[in-house]
Design a protein around this motif. Structure first.
Motif, PDB file in Angstrom:
ATOM      1  N   ASN A 263       0.644  -0.973   0.323  1.00 55.58           N
ATOM      2  CA  ASN A 263      -0.320  -0.195  -0.118  1.00 55.58           C
ATOM      3  C   ASN A 263       0.527   1.511   0.070  1.00 55.58           C
ATOM      4  O   ASN A 263       0.303   2.349   0.026  1.00 55.58           O
ATOM      5  N   LEU A 264       2.096   0.946   0.229  1.00 52.14           N
ATOM      6  CA  LEU A 264       2.961   2.646   0.093  1.00 52.14           C
ATOM      7  C   LEU A 264       3.889   1.641  -0.681  1.00 52.14           C
ATOM      8  O   LEU A 264       4.519   1.004  -0.785  1.00 52.14           O
ATOM      9  N   VAL A 265       3.789   3.038  -1.700  1.00 56.09           N
ATOM     10  CA  VAL A 265       4.456   3.522  -2.781  1.00 56.09           C
ATOM     11  C   VAL A 265       5.488   3.937  -2.352  1.00 56.09           C
ATOM     12  O   VAL A 265       5.382   5.310  -2.560  1.00 56.09           O
ATOM     13  N   LYS A 266       6.256   4.064  -3.182  1.00 56.43           N
ATOM     14  CA  LYS A 266       7.670   5.131  -3.476  1.00 56.43           C
ATOM     15  C   LYS A 266       7.982   5.535  -4.417  1.00 56.43           C
ATOM     16  O   LYS A 266       8.537   4.719  -5.754  1.00 56.43           O
ATOM     17  N   GLY A 267       8.263   6.844  -5.201  1.00 56.59           N
ATOM     18  CA  GLY A 267       8.188   7.353  -5.875  1.00 56.59           C
ATOM     19  C   GLY A 267      10.041   8.366  -6.607  1.00 56.59           C
ATOM     20  O   GLY A 267      10.716   8.459  -5.851  1.00 56.59           O
ATOM     21  N   SER A 268      10.011   8.977  -6.970  1.00 56.18           N
ATOM     22  CA  SER A 268      11.190   9.992  -7.544  1.00 56.18           C
ATOM     23  C   SER A 268      11.251  11.237  -6.559  1.00 56.18           C
ATOM     24  O   SER A 268       9.812  11.383  -5.979  1.00 56.18           O
ATOM     25  N   TYR A 269      12.371  11.606  -6.608  1.00 54.97           N
ATOM     26  CA  TYR A 269      12.511  13.167  -5.750  1.00 54.97           C
ATOM     27  C   TYR A 269      12.073  12.160  -3.766  1.00 54.97           C
ATOM     28  O   TYR A 269      11.778  13.528  -3.237  1.00 54.97           O
ATOM     29  N   GLY A 270      11.812  11.247  -3.881  1.00 57.29           N
ATOM     30  CA  GLY A 270      11.765  10.728  -2.159  1.00 57.29           C
ATOM     31  C   GLY A 270      10.523  11.073  -2.389  1.00 57.29           C
ATOM     32  O   GLY A 270       9.530  11.107  -0.676  1.00 57.29           O
ATOM     33  N   PHE A 271       9.667  11.215  -3.309  1.00 59.52           N
ATOM     34  CA  PHE A 271       8.176  10.840  -2.561  1.00 59.52           C
ATOM     35  C   PHE A 271       7.201  10.019  -2.154  1.00 59.52           C
ATOM     36  O   PHE A 271       8.525   8.400  -3.120  1.00 59.52           O
TER      37      PHE A 271
ATOM     38  N   ALA B  11       3.897   7.572  -1.872  1.00 61.62           N
ATOM     39  CA  ALA B  11       1.796   7.682  -1.371  1.00 61.62           C
ATOM     40  C   ALA B  11       1.631   6.192  -0.640  1.00 61.62           C
ATOM     41  O   ALA B  11       1.737   5.373  -0.469  1.00 61.62           O
ATOM     42  N   GLU B  12       0.186   6.687  -0.197  1.00 61.67           N
ATOM     43  CA  GLU B  12      -0.350   5.807   0.724  1.00 61.67           C
ATOM     44  C   GLU B  12      -1.522   5.197  -0.540  1.00 61.67           C
ATOM     45  O   GLU B  12      -2.399   5.857  -0.433  1.00 61.67           O
ATOM     46  N   PHE B  13      -1.654   3.974  -0.312  1.00 57.57           N
ATOM     47  CA  PHE B  13      -3.262   3.718  -0.983  1.00 57.57           C
ATOM     48  C   PHE B  13      -3.930   3.016   0.116  1.00 57.57           C
ATOM     49  O   PHE B  13      -3.659   2.064   0.713  1.00 57.57           O
ATOM     50  N   ASN B  14      -4.929   2.896   0.300  1.00 60.15           N
ATOM     51  CA  ASN B  14      -6.183   3.329   1.478  1.00 60.15           C
ATOM     52  C   ASN B  14      -7.528   2.823   0.661  1.00 60.15           C
ATOM     53  O   ASN B  14      -7.564   3.294   0.141  1.00 60.15           O
ATOM     54  N   LYS B  15      -8.008   1.594   0.801  1.00 61.68           N
ATOM     55  CA  LYS B  15      -8.806   0.600   0.109  1.00 61.68           C
ATOM     56  C   LYS B  15     -10.038   1.365   0.518  1.00 61.68           C
ATOM     57  O   LYS B  15     -10.933   2.331   0.025  1.00 61.68           O
ATOM     58  N   SER B  16      -9.778   1.328   2.159  1.00 59.05           N
ATOM     59  CA  SER B  16     -11.174   1.431   2.834  1.00 59.05           C
ATOM     60  C   SER B  16     -11.427   2.920   2.538  1.00 59.05           C
ATOM     61  O   SER B  16     -12.617   3.098   2.977  1.00 59.05           O
ATOM     62  N   GLN B  17     -10.824   3.759   2.134  1.00 60.99           N
ATOM     63  CA  GLN B  17     -11.117   5.573   2.228  1.00 60.99           C
ATOM     64  C   GLN B  17     -10.811   5.592   1.014  1.00 60.99           C
ATOM     65  O   GLN B  17     -11.341   7.095   0.554  1.00 60.99           O
ATOM     66  N   THR B  18     -10.712   4.851  -0.259  1.00 70.46           N
ATOM     67  CA  THR B  18     -10.711   4.999  -1.284  1.00 70.46           C
ATOM     68  C   THR B  18      -9.910   6.786  -1.557  1.00 70.46           C
ATOM     69  O   THR B  18      -9.975   7.424  -2.447  1.00 70.46           O
ATOM     70  N   SER B  19      -8.323   6.520  -0.982  1.00 68.74           N
ATOM     71  CA  SER B  19      -7.461   8.117  -0.965  1.00 68.74           C
ATOM     72  C   SER B  19      -6.236   7.190  -1.570  1.00 68.74           C
ATOM     73  O   SER B  19      -5.676   6.025  -1.369  1.00 68.74           O
ATOM     74  N   PHE B  20      -5.601   8.209  -1.922  1.00 72.73           N
ATOM     75  CA  PHE B  20      -3.895   7.445  -1.830  1.00 72.73           C
ATOM     76  C   PHE B  20      -3.541   9.376  -2.505  1.00 72.73           C
ATOM     77  O   PHE B  20      -3.011   9.858  -3.532  1.00 72.73           O
ATOM     78  N   HIS B  21      -2.268   9.275  -0.798  1.00 68.92           N
ATOM     79  CA  HIS B  21      -2.372  10.510  -0.324  1.00 68.92           C
ATOM     80  C   HIS B  21      -0.689  10.753  -0.800  1.00 68.92           C
ATOM     81  O   HIS B  21      -0.172   9.800  -0.933  1.00 68.92           O
ATOM     82  N   LEU B  22      -0.125  11.979  -1.386  1.00 68.60           N
ATOM     83  CA  LEU B  22       1.271  11.690  -2.075  1.00 68.60           C
ATOM     84  C   LEU B  22       1.144  12.561  -0.661  1.00 68.60           C
ATOM     85  O   LEU B  22       1.051  13.379   0.222  1.00 68.60           O
ATOM     86  N   LYS B  23       2.854  12.217  -0.205  1.00 68.23           N
ATOM     87  CA  LYS B  23       3.626  12.428   1.048  1.00 68.23           C
ATOM     88  C   LYS B  23       5.201  12.661   0.782  1.00 68.23           C
ATOM     89  O   LYS B  23       5.794  12.585  -0.238  1.00 68.23           O
ATOM     90  N   LYS B  24       5.416  12.782   1.581  1.00 65.02           N
ATOM     91  CA  LYS B  24       6.909  13.508   1.493  1.00 65.02           C
ATOM     92  C   LYS B  24       7.585  14.362   3.023  1.00 65.02           C
ATOM     93  O   LYS B  24       6.987  14.800   3.656  1.00 65.02           O
ATOM     94  N   PRO B  25       8.342  13.189   3.477  1.00 63.16           N
ATOM     95  CA  PRO B  25       8.890  13.248   5.031  1.00 63.16           C
ATOM     96  C   PRO B  25       9.368  15.116   5.486  1.00 63.16           C
ATOM     97  O   PRO B  25       8.742  15.370   6.346  1.00 63.16           O
ATOM     98  N   SER B  26      10.051  15.373   3.576  1.00 64.37           N
ATOM     99  CA  SER B  26      10.756  16.836   4.591  1.00 64.37           C
ATOM    100  C   SER B  26      10.682  17.396   2.665  1.00 64.37           C
ATOM    101  O   SER B  26      11.478  17.322   1.994  1.00 64.37           O
ATOM    102  N   ALA B  27      10.079  18.715   3.291  1.00 66.22           N
ATOM    103  CA  ALA B  27       9.821  19.620   1.672  1.00 66.22           C
ATOM    104  C   ALA B  27      10.655  20.711   1.293  1.00 66.22           C
ATOM    105  O   ALA B  27      11.557  20.667   2.643  1.00 66.22           O
ATOM    106  N   LEU B  28      11.204  20.855   0.270  1.00 65.83           N
ATOM    107  CA  LEU B  28      12.344  21.264  -0.513  1.00 65.83           C
ATOM    108  C   LEU B  28      11.603  22.864  -1.158  1.00 65.83           C
ATOM    109  O   LEU B  28      10.680  22.439  -2.005  1.00 65.83           O
ATOM    110  N   VAL B  29      11.944  23.684  -0.951  1.00 65.29           N
ATOM    111  CA  VAL B  29      11.459  24.629  -1.810  1.00 65.29           C
ATOM    112  C   VAL B  29      11.779  24.155  -3.860  1.00 65.29           C
ATOM    113  O   VAL B  29      10.534  24.923  -4.142  1.00 65.29           O
ATOM    114  N   SER B  30      11.891  23.454  -4.087  1.00 66.66           N
ATOM    115  CA  SER B  30      11.963  22.245  -5.751  1.00 66.66           C
ATOM    116  C   SER B  30      11.022  22.117  -5.741  1.00 66.66           C
ATOM    117  O   SER B  30      10.999  21.494  -6.418  1.00 66.66           O
ATOM    118  N   ASP B  31      10.223  21.219  -4.866  1.00 70.28           N
ATOM    119  CA  ASP B  31       8.631  20.884  -4.771  1.00 70.28           C
ATOM    120  C   ASP B  31       7.621  21.346  -4.968  1.00 70.28           C
ATOM    121  O   ASP B  31       6.674  21.045  -5.901  1.00 70.28           O
TER     122      ASP B  31
END
Lengths: 113, 114
Positions: free
Chosen positions: A55-63, A65-85
């Motif tokens: 359910n936890l998918v890792k992608g480019s640039y440190g991003f 996302a968590e797939f949650n079937k019960s909540q039908t959500s797929f939120h994008l996350k990053k632990p520490s934001a950069l200005v370039s984000d």
């Protein structure tokens, strides 16, 4: 009909803080979900995808996302934001076996120095 | 490697004039092809998609049409442009193989109808 919703037009976060960009979906069957990023006057760039598996998918640039079937959500996350984000982020989805890819309305992420 | 070309980058056209935007993909065969429009720098609206030569699916009835005369060529057209056709047009392709799901986008065409 399939749909993808991004409830926030804009998200502001201080540099170094964690960020979350929200997405919910309505897709029949097994959903295929994606995140893309767009910089000004450019095409979209792929960040990550969920097809099946963890359910936890890792992608480019440190991003990630968590797939949650019960909540039908797929939120994008990053632990520490950069200005370039700072950019426009799109969530997208489609149902397996279908060719149509539906995008959300986009969320503008502003990372404040 | 695969590449997608979309042109022109910018276009200014008068109301009532015709339109032709072209998109070509290199380095792959039998791609799924898509045309999206982005208005005011925000949401993406799917206009057309194609799974093969001559096969066009239209998502929104409007002043535009699409054609796929060759496997890796996708054309967006209009006979008479309207002011509301202004926007940022994006072409994209996707491999038909299930193991590769992501869309690859062109750099876009900024169309201004005056």
């Amino acid at each position: 009909a399939q749909s993808v919703a991004q409830p926030e037009d804009q998200v502001n976060v201080a540099e170094g803080n964690p960020l979350t960009v929200k997405c919910t979906y309505s897709v029949s069957g097994n959903p295929y979900l994606f995140w893309y990023v767009q910089y000004p006057n450019r095409g979209l760039q792929f960040l990550l995808k969920y097809i099946t598996g963890d359910n936890l998918v890792k992608g480019s640039y440190g991003f990630e996302a968590e797939f949650n079937k019960s909540q039908t959500s797929f939120h994008l996350k990053k632990p520490s934001a950069l200005v370039s984000d700072s950019a426009l982020y799109f969530c997208a989805g489609r149902s397996g076996g279908y060719q149509k890819v539906t995008f959300g309305t986009g969320t503008k992420l502003q990372v404040i120095p | 490697s695969q590449t997608i070309h979309q042109w022109p980058a910018t276009l200014v056209q008068p109301v009532g004039s015709p339109l032709s935007l072209e998109c070509t993909v290199e380095g792959t065969s039998n791609p799924n092809l898509y045309w999206y429009r982005q208005a005011a720098g925000r949401g993406l609206q799917l206009l057309f998609y194609s799974v093969g030569i001559g096969q066009i699916s239209s998502e929104v009835p409007q002043n535009l049409s699409a054609s796929r005369p060759q496997d890796r060529q996708f054309i967006l057209s209009s006979k008479k442009l309207l002011l509301s056709d202004s926007g940022f047009y994006l072409c994209a392709w996707r491999s038909y193989r299930a193991t590769n799901e992501k869309l690859f986008f062109g750099s876009g065409t900024q169309l201004s109808v005056l």
